[in-house]
Structure formats: C-alpha cells, structure tokens
Design a protein around this motif. Structure first.
Motif, mmCIF file in Angstrom:
data_model
loop_
_atom_site.group_PDB
_atom_site.id
_atom_site.type_symbol
_atom_site.label_atom_id
_atom_site.label_comp_id
_atom_site.label_asym_id
_atom_site.label_seq_id
_atom_site.Cartn_x
_atom_site.Cartn_y
_atom_site.Cartn_z
ATOM 1 N N GLY A 100 0.807 -1.217 0.000
ATOM 2 C CA GLY A 100 0.000 0.000 0.000
ATOM 3 C C GLY A 100 0.837 1.262 0.000
ATOM 4 N N LYS A 101 0.186 2.388 -0.282
ATOM 5 C CA LYS A 101 0.864 3.680 -0.357
ATOM 6 C C LYS A 101 1.186 4.210 1.037
ATOM 7 N N PRO A 102 2.339 4.867 1.189
ATOM 8 C CA PRO A 102 2.664 5.458 2.490
ATOM 9 C C PRO A 102 1.813 6.682 2.808
ATOM 10 N N PHE A 103 1.287 7.365 1.789
ATOM 11 C CA PHE A 103 0.425 8.521 2.005
ATOM 12 C C PHE A 103 -0.310 8.844 0.707
ATOM 13 N N GLU A 104 -1.333 9.676 0.811
ATOM 14 C CA GLU A 104 -2.058 10.171 -0.358
ATOM 15 C C GLU A 104 -1.440 11.494 -0.784
ATOM 16 N N HIS A 105 -1.556 11.830 -2.072
ATOM 17 C CA HIS A 105 -1.011 13.091 -2.556
ATOM 18 C C HIS A 105 -1.870 13.589 -3.707
ATOM 19 N N MET A 106 -1.547 14.793 -4.176
ATOM 20 C CA MET A 106 -2.198 15.356 -5.351
ATOM 21 C C MET A 106 -1.124 15.673 -6.396
ATOM 22 N N PRO A 107 -1.499 15.765 -7.679
ATOM 23 C CA PRO A 107 -0.499 15.982 -8.733
ATOM 24 C C PRO A 107 0.273 17.289 -8.549
ATOM 25 N N GLY A 108 1.586 17.190 -8.570
ATOM 26 C CA GLY A 108 2.442 18.352 -8.404
ATOM 27 C C GLY A 108 3.130 18.415 -7.057
ATOM 28 N N GLN A 109 2.641 17.636 -6.086
ATOM 29 C CA GLN A 109 3.276 17.643 -4.772
ATOM 30 C C GLN A 109 4.579 16.832 -4.800
ATOM 31 N N CYS A 110 5.377 17.018 -3.761
ATOM 32 C CA CYS A 110 6.675 16.337 -3.693
ATOM 33 C C CYS A 110 6.863 15.717 -2.314
ATOM 34 N N ALA A 111 7.973 15.002 -2.150
ATOM 35 C CA ALA A 111 8.253 14.338 -0.882
ATOM 36 C C ALA A 111 9.758 14.219 -0.699
ATOM 37 N N MET A 112 10.165 14.080 0.559
ATOM 38 C CA MET A 112 11.567 13.889 0.898
ATOM 39 C C MET A 112 11.896 12.405 0.961
ATOM 40 N N ILE A 113 12.977 12.015 0.303
ATOM 41 C CA ILE A 113 13.501 10.654 0.431
ATOM 42 C C ILE A 113 14.777 10.733 1.253
ATOM 43 N N SER A 114 14.881 9.885 2.257
ATOM 44 C CA SER A 114 16.052 9.906 3.144
ATOM 45 C C SER A 114 16.779 8.573 3.109
ATOM 46 N N VAL A 115 18.117 8.673 3.141
ATOM 47 C CA VAL A 115 18.977 7.487 3.168
ATOM 48 C C VAL A 115 20.072 7.721 4.207
ATOM 49 N N PRO A 116 19.747 7.501 5.505
ATOM 50 C CA PRO A 116 20.737 7.694 6.562
ATOM 51 C C PRO A 116 21.956 6.804 6.325
ATOM 52 N N LEU A 169 23.558 9.409 4.916
ATOM 53 C CA LEU A 169 23.955 10.376 3.899
ATOM 54 C C LEU A 169 23.099 11.633 3.921
ATOM 55 N N GLY A 170 21.815 11.488 4.215
ATOM 56 C CA GLY A 170 20.944 12.651 4.229
ATOM 57 C C GLY A 170 19.668 12.399 3.466
ATOM 58 N N GLU A 171 19.052 13.469 2.986
ATOM 59 C CA GLU A 171 17.793 13.357 2.264
ATOM 60 C C GLU A 171 17.732 14.401 1.166
ATOM 61 N N ALA A 172 16.830 14.181 0.232
ATOM 62 C CA ALA A 172 16.633 15.110 -0.882
ATOM 63 C C ALA A 172 15.165 15.069 -1.281
ATOM 64 N N ILE A 173 14.706 16.172 -1.866
ATOM 65 C CA ILE A 173 13.300 16.274 -2.232
ATOM 66 C C ILE A 173 13.108 15.918 -3.700
ATOM 67 N N PHE A 174 12.014 15.202 -3.988
ATOM 68 C CA PHE A 174 11.715 14.765 -5.356
ATOM 69 C C PHE A 174 10.233 14.923 -5.620
ATOM 70 N N SER A 175 9.905 15.227 -6.867
ATOM 71 C CA SER A 175 8.505 15.242 -7.274
ATOM 72 C C SER A 175 7.954 13.823 -7.221
ATOM 73 N N ILE A 176 6.681 13.709 -6.888
ATOM 74 C CA ILE A 176 6.004 12.416 -6.943
ATOM 75 C C ILE A 176 5.540 12.221 -8.382
ATOM 76 N N THR A 177 6.063 11.196 -9.028
ATOM 77 C CA THR A 177 5.841 10.999 -10.464
ATOM 78 C C THR A 177 4.534 10.298 -10.772
ATOM 79 N N SER A 178 4.038 9.506 -9.850
ATOM 80 C CA SER A 178 2.833 8.716 -10.115
ATOM 81 C C SER A 178 1.578 9.544 -9.840
ATOM 82 N N SER A 179 0.488 9.121 -10.450
ATOM 83 C CA SER A 179 -0.791 9.788 -10.254
ATOM 84 C C SER A 179 -1.430 9.345 -8.943
#
Length: 282
Positions: free
Chosen positions: A41-57, A59-69
């Motif tokens: 299942g999805k970790p959260f709901e979103h709307m088109p155009g929103q983004c999220a932070m991906i983290s890889v301890p 090293l840190g984290e970076a923000i990316f657009s959510i590509t899926s609908s």
C-alpha cells in the motif's frame, strides 16, 4: 473533559520506512523507483504536483517530485536523476531495499477546478517530465473531465527521453491526445523532430484557448514562457514549478524562502503571474 494523551501524533519531519517494490531504468542516469509500505500500500495520499523527501541515513535526504498519479492506489513513484551523494546511493540499491520517505509537501496543480473542462498543453524538458507526468496520468484516468490534451516533451538526445512507455505508447493511444517529441540535436536512428522545445512550441503554433503547464530546466522554462507569451498566451493561463532549495519541507528552515513565500508550502506550483510578484532572487 476527554483525554487525548493516547492519540497518535505524527511528526512531519520523521520519515516513514518504505520498501522499493520496483526499479525501472529510464535512461543511463534516471531511474524510477516504485515504493510501498512494508506490508503493501501507499505510504500517504497526494495530489499531482506535490513532492516528498527521500532519506537514506546517514547520507541525508533530498526532495523529489512524486511521479505517479494519485489514482494509483497501491504505490507511489519517484523518478530520480543521478547527480549527487544521495541519488548515487539510491541508484545503487535493489528491489526490496528500505528507504525513508516523508510528505507530501507543497501545493498541487489545480486539477479539480481550474483545469477541469479545459484543453491542456503540457510542456516538459528532460527530467522535468516527472512532476507533470503525475498530472498527465491523473487527467488520463479522469479523461471525461478534460478537453483536448497536447504533450510536448524534449530532451538532449533520444537516450535522455524518460518514461518511454508513456510517451510512445500509453499517451498517444488515448482519445484527443497528441504527443510531440523533440531532441536537441540530430542523432543516428532518430527520425522524429529535431530542435529546442521553445522553438518547437512556435513551430507547432498551438491555439491559445488552453491552459499550459511547464516543467524542465530553468532555461527551458524561461524561453518556453517567452514563446507562449509571444504567440498569445496570458501568464494567468500558465503554471510551472519552482522546486529549489527545499530542505525541511514544512516552512521552518527558511532555505526555500523567496520574499514572503516558502516554496515548500506556497509552491512548488505557481501560476506564472504569481511569479512576477516574487523577488528576482529565485
């Protein structure tokens, strides 16, 4: 008086663990990651155009657009270009690896009001197709709510075109939908259009009775906007994204502050006449 001490309080700065369910190599340096919660299942709901932070301890984290609908109910996707420590590490992972994700952040393209019933023009360059892919697929999954769709997408070379299944198969097969592809330079084996995106906009000569959504390298956005204005579009008809400098995602660190706006909260989606009101620092 009721006690709320046992209620769950979610800290927006704490990532949720997700699992990489699929990795799809789009180009030599772009991979699309499909992620789910460990149990599915999805970790959260979103709307088109929103983004999220991906983290890889660590090293840190970076923000990316959510590509899926948002219409995809079982997963979310991110298209990641390899260009730094965090992205290099992400590209080294395998299906089944765990990463952190937090979000969604920012506003969204106005798919349920302004865009509804309108003819739409999507303009993307390179990895800039990622933020508008979410909108395009949302439109395709609710096709009866929108008018004609034109998608103009360009990259440096044919090998840099991302989401090949969508641009060559899925989208062209949909009703009242046209896909216009271009590459910057002539390449052996490429029999499509050759030229820069802003010039191709003018060459096609789109009618101005539609809403345009642009995302790509800043220089492409700048000249594409100029071209749209030259052929008769008004800035109120054009939307773009300003995904820059975002760090915390919740308007606390001030890194993405532009005048009285925070890109992570007031953006990343802006109508182009709204951008005129911002200082030139962006």
């Amino acid at each position: 008086m009721s006690c709320s001490c046992n209620e769950e309080h979610v800290n927006p700065l704490i990532p949720e663990i997700v699992v990489i369910a699929e990795m799809r190599a789009d180009t030599q340096d772009v991979t699309t990651f499909r992620v789910t919660k460990p149990g599915g299942g999805k970790p959260f709901e979103h709307m088109p155009g929103q983004c999220a932070m991906i983290s890889v301890p660590p090293l840190g984290e970076a923000i990316f657009s959510i590509t899926s609908s948002p219409t995809q109910k079982d997963f979310i996707e991110f298209s990641v270009k390899r260009c730094g420590e965090v992205t290099e590490y992400l590209h080294s992972l395998e299906v089944g690896s765990e990463i952190g994700v937090r979000g969604p952040y920012g506003n969204n393209f106005p798919v349920d009001d302004v865009l509804k019933g309108k003819d739409l023009l999507f303009i993307g360059g390179g990895i800039g197709l990622a933020p508008i892919r979410s909108v395009i697929n949302y439109v395709m999954d609710n096709r009866e709510n929108y008018g004609k769709v034109d998608i103009l997408y360009g990259s440096r070379t044919p090998g840099d075109l991302v989401q090949s299944e969508d641009i060559f198969e899925n989208w062209p097969s949909r009703p009242d939908t046209k896909v216009h592809l271009t590459v910057d330079h002539e390449t052996e084996g490429w029999d499509g259009h050759v030229g820069f995106v802003p010039n191709y906009i003018k060459e096609i000569g789109f009618s101005t009775d539609k809403v345009a959504l642009i995302c790509g390298p800043p220089i492409m956005i700048k000249y594409s906007l100029q071209t749209l204005l030259e052929i008769g579009f008004k800035k109120e008809q054009i939307y773009t994204t300003l995904e820059l400098k975002m760090k915390c995602g919740v308007g606390k660190c001030g890194r993405c502050n532009i005048g009285d706006k925070y890109v992570c909260k007031d953006g990343p989606v802006f109508r182009c006449d709204e951008i005129d009101e911002l200082p030139d620092e962006y």
